[in-house]
Design a protein around this motif. Structure first.
Motif, PDB file in Angstrom:
ATOM      1  N   ARG A 153      -4.355   7.531   0.234  1.00 57.06           N
ATOM      2  CA  ARG A 153      -3.759   6.189   0.323  1.00 57.06           C
ATOM      3  C   ARG A 153      -4.439   5.280  -0.692  1.00 57.06           C
ATOM      4  O   ARG A 153      -5.540   5.558  -1.150  1.00 57.06           O
ATOM      5  CB  ARG A 153      -3.916   5.649   1.744  1.00 57.06           C
ATOM      6  N   GLU A 154      -3.760   4.177  -0.990  1.00 58.41           N
ATOM      7  CA  GLU A 154      -4.325   3.234  -1.961  1.00 58.41           C
ATOM      8  C   GLU A 154      -5.336   2.282  -1.328  1.00 58.41           C
ATOM      9  O   GLU A 154      -6.392   2.022  -1.886  1.00 58.41           O
ATOM     10  CB  GLU A 154      -3.200   2.441  -2.629  1.00 58.41           C
ATOM     11  N   TYR A 155      -4.961   1.734  -0.171  1.00 58.11           N
ATOM     12  CA  TYR A 155      -5.854   0.794   0.517  1.00 58.11           C
ATOM     13  C   TYR A 155      -6.214   1.336   1.889  1.00 58.11           C
ATOM     14  O   TYR A 155      -5.355   1.906   2.580  1.00 58.11           O
ATOM     15  CB  TYR A 155      -5.178  -0.573   0.695  1.00 58.11           C
ATOM     16  N   GLU A 180       5.612   3.525   1.699  1.00 57.49           N
ATOM     17  CA  GLU A 180       5.070   2.189   1.404  1.00 57.49           C
ATOM     18  C   GLU A 180       4.815   1.437   2.704  1.00 57.49           C
ATOM     19  O   GLU A 180       5.669   1.422   3.592  1.00 57.49           O
ATOM     20  CB  GLU A 180       6.046   1.399   0.538  1.00 57.49           C
ATOM     21  N   ARG A 192     -10.204  -0.817  -1.663  1.00 56.28           N
ATOM     22  CA  ARG A 192      -9.193  -0.360  -2.621  1.00 56.28           C
ATOM     23  C   ARG A 192      -9.734   0.936  -3.220  1.00 56.28           C
ATOM     24  O   ARG A 192     -10.762   0.931  -3.895  1.00 56.28           O
ATOM     25  CB  ARG A 192      -8.955  -1.414  -3.714  1.00 56.28           C
ATOM     26  N   ASN A 193      -9.040   2.042  -2.936  1.00 58.78           N
ATOM     27  CA  ASN A 193      -9.541   3.341  -3.391  1.00 58.78           C
ATOM     28  C   ASN A 193      -9.446   3.488  -4.900  1.00 58.78           C
ATOM     29  O   ASN A 193      -8.459   3.093  -5.517  1.00 58.78           O
ATOM     30  CB  ASN A 193      -8.768   4.468  -2.704  1.00 58.78           C
ATOM     31  N   VAL A 231      -0.458  -3.756   2.972  1.00 59.45           N
ATOM     32  CA  VAL A 231      -1.913  -3.576   2.924  1.00 59.45           C
ATOM     33  C   VAL A 231      -2.489  -4.135   4.224  1.00 59.45           C
ATOM     34  O   VAL A 231      -2.176  -5.264   4.602  1.00 59.45           O
ATOM     35  CB  VAL A 231      -2.506  -4.320   1.701  1.00 59.45           C
ATOM     36  N   ASN A 252       0.865  -1.185   0.000  1.00 59.05           N
ATOM     37  CA  ASN A 252       0.000   0.000   0.000  1.00 59.05           C
ATOM     38  C   ASN A 252       0.899   1.232   0.000  1.00 59.05           C
ATOM     39  O   ASN A 252       1.940   1.253   0.655  1.00 59.05           O
ATOM     40  CB  ASN A 252      -0.858  -0.014   1.266  1.00 59.05           C
ATOM     41  N   ARG A 253       0.517   2.261  -0.736  1.00 60.12           N
ATOM     42  CA  ARG A 253       1.251   3.518  -0.666  1.00 60.12           C
ATOM     43  C   ARG A 253       0.354   4.590  -0.073  1.00 60.12           C
ATOM     44  O   ARG A 253      -0.835   4.671  -0.403  1.00 60.12           O
ATOM     45  CB  ARG A 253       1.752   3.926  -2.059  1.00 60.12           C
ATOM     46  N   GLU A 254       0.908   5.428   0.789  1.00 58.59           N
ATOM     47  CA  GLU A 254       0.102   6.460   1.464  1.00 58.59           C
ATOM     48  C   GLU A 254       0.963   7.686   1.738  1.00 58.59           C
ATOM     49  O   GLU A 254       2.172   7.601   1.909  1.00 58.59           O
ATOM     50  CB  GLU A 254      -0.492   5.904   2.762  1.00 58.59           C
TER      51      GLU A 254
END
Lengths: 344, 344
Positions: free
Chosen positions: B98-100, B25, B39-40, B28, B3-5
């Motif tokens: 964020r991605e997740y 990173e 999942r955005n 998740v 996941n990246r945020e």
């Protein structure tokens, strides 16, 4: 018989000067059909009159050049061609700045204990003096009442701050707030003597002299938990300080901005208006003329407090029509404590 | 799975700099009992986020240093341990940047045609796309709706002025005002291209580029009979101009003051606040968070206008989580036309 009346000769630029005005002698006018002739006993001088001396479009028409000015007054009817008003009656009207006035009967409102019986609450209570109808029970008082209750949506438990608090409107705002259940009332004024008066005579919880230090700092000290209502009579630094101390959902009623009336260059406004967003704060201007519907309720409710002495007021009384202008300039300078009245 | 945020590393002073942030990173996360993993698909970037980057006490808590930031987002549920939400559902939530994201089910609101059936008005109307729930039908739209109807007390026949009018909120304010019966709608924006868009696509009656001359003059020209409502997104000169053009009983809803957010020294406020007295004008700040009770009414009323194309909107779409920060800075600069969206 000679009447004397104040004319506006030229529109003041900045601070009004004596040569902008003249005290003129005219014959006493004769009332026509449906009219009354009133000999004025008390004249009102108020800050808003400065606005009417300018030509700028405003909420009331500017005073006309070369003509007599206007303002609240209470007088005795000395001749009547109107039904329902008799010689000897006392009336409140809007033809001040003069000794004698002729008017249609509809513009004269009878005042005194017989006109407003509710004001006399019991046999021991004193009658309300005539001059009160120019101040604490008149337009001044209604200004305090309407601004506090309607514009600022005052509610029990609020912390209330009022500027110009030793003035006629300000001192009534503070006392009404206390009588109506404010949790804390703070006032500012321009001398240590006035500050003492606020706390010792009018029952303010705290007060400060704005000339003794930055308003924002003094307000934070006097209202450590912030304020819910600010009744603005002066604008400028006071308004900025009030916004800075405003609690969530705070309301600011703008009654006057005496600090800016005589500026020839407009002064910058408060730097912290963005605080209105996070506080959901409200700033709203009002004019007493929109709230005359509250007058009966106001006299019913506040008259007894005046008669019983629970609501205190002071008057600064200047004698003589020839001092009417000087009395007005005194109001602009802040010379008065309480309502400035000219007694004829 | 990675996941990246986006984390906030230091509180920006003035304009935010890249070194104040880091794209980090992390693994998740796994949803616990009663939680979902999302999942955005679309992230929101909005001017108010600048406020949360500062430590100052505000209406929401500041972002924490060294932690992931927050913001509106729409995504697809990829794992669910919660009743009533299934894998494949689309949800609106507040865990953006964020991605997740893992969240309690109560923080996820199902969106899309099945979640809000009224938005699909007839068989021919297009569905409302998912990203609309971050903008025209989401917090952005509700901001326009609540500010116009509740804070500014908009009523049919009003002349409405909105600044930042090509932005997501501003363009919806102007169109809602027209759809709800405004007599005239005026917008300001910062480029000739945007001005053209306002008039030709969004149906504003008049619009001007505030960079082409003094705002007060351009507004007087566009609204020769004055304005009844001003929806303020920018503060500064615009607010002063609006006060100067305010009609009797005019209302100003303060939504934002983007012109002052990055000032390190507070700028002076409007010089003409005393005009609030004669106009009985009102300035009131608001936050959309106080008006979530209007959301169902808002989607019921405005959803069909979005689906039918009567209410137009634009999105500026930036792709990729790595461009989330740059998209946010773009909003502060005014690069976007309509709602700025980050698509993952």
């Amino acid at each position: 018989m000679i009447n004397r009346e104040w004319h506006l000769l030229s529109r003041p630029v900045g601070w009004p000067k004596p040569e902008d005005f003249a005290l003129v002698e005219t014959p006493v006018p004769t009332p026509g059909e449906g009219q009354v002739l009133v000999r004025n006993k008390y004249l009102s001088v108020d800050p808003y009159m400065r606005g009417r001396m300018s030509a700028a479009k405003s909420y009331t028409a500017p005073f006309e050049l070369g003509k007599v000015m206007q303002g609240g007054a209470v007088g005795e009817v000395v001749a009547s061609n109107a039904e329902g008003i008799e010689t000897g009656d006392h009336v409140l009207h809007f033809f001040g700045w003069r000794e004698y006035a002729v008017m249609d009967a509809k513009h004269a409102v009878k005042v005194g204990p017989t006109a407003v019986p509710s004001v006399k609450v019991d046999a021991d209570a004193q009658d309300v003096p005539l001059s009160a109808y120019l101040g604490v029970l008149g337009m001044t008082g209604l200004t305090a009442y309407a601004g506090l209750l309607r514009t600022a949506s005052f509610k029990e438990g609020d912390v209330v701050f009022v500027s110009g608090a030793a003035g006629a409107v300000g001192s009534e705002v503070g006392q009404l707030a206390k009588l109506l259940g404010a949790s804390r009332v703070i006032g500012s004024a321009g001398s240590d003597e006035k500050v003492k008066l606020l706390v010792e005579e009018y029952g303010f919880d705290a007060a400060f002299n704005y000339k003794n230090g930055p308003v924002a700092e003094q307000l934070r000290e006097a209202a450590p938990d912030g304020i819910d209502v600010y009744f603005d009579n002066v604008g400028g630094d006071h308004l900025e300080a009030a916004i800075g101390s405003l609690n969530q959902g705070g309301r600011i009623a703008v009654c006057g901005m005496i600090s800016v009336y005589n500026n020839t260059e407009p002064a910058p406004g408060p730097k912290n208006l963005a605080r209105l967003i996070q506080t959901r704060g409200r700033i709203e201007g009002f004019l007493v003329g929109d709230h005359y519907d509250l007058q009966p309720e106001f006299v019913q409710k506040v008259g007894p407090w005046v008669a019983s002495g629970e609501l205190k007021y002071r008057e600064t009384v200047v004698e003589g029509i020839e001092n009417n202008l000087e009395a007005f300039l005194g109001v602009l300078r802040g010379d008065n404590i309480g309502k400035m009245i000219v007694k004829l």
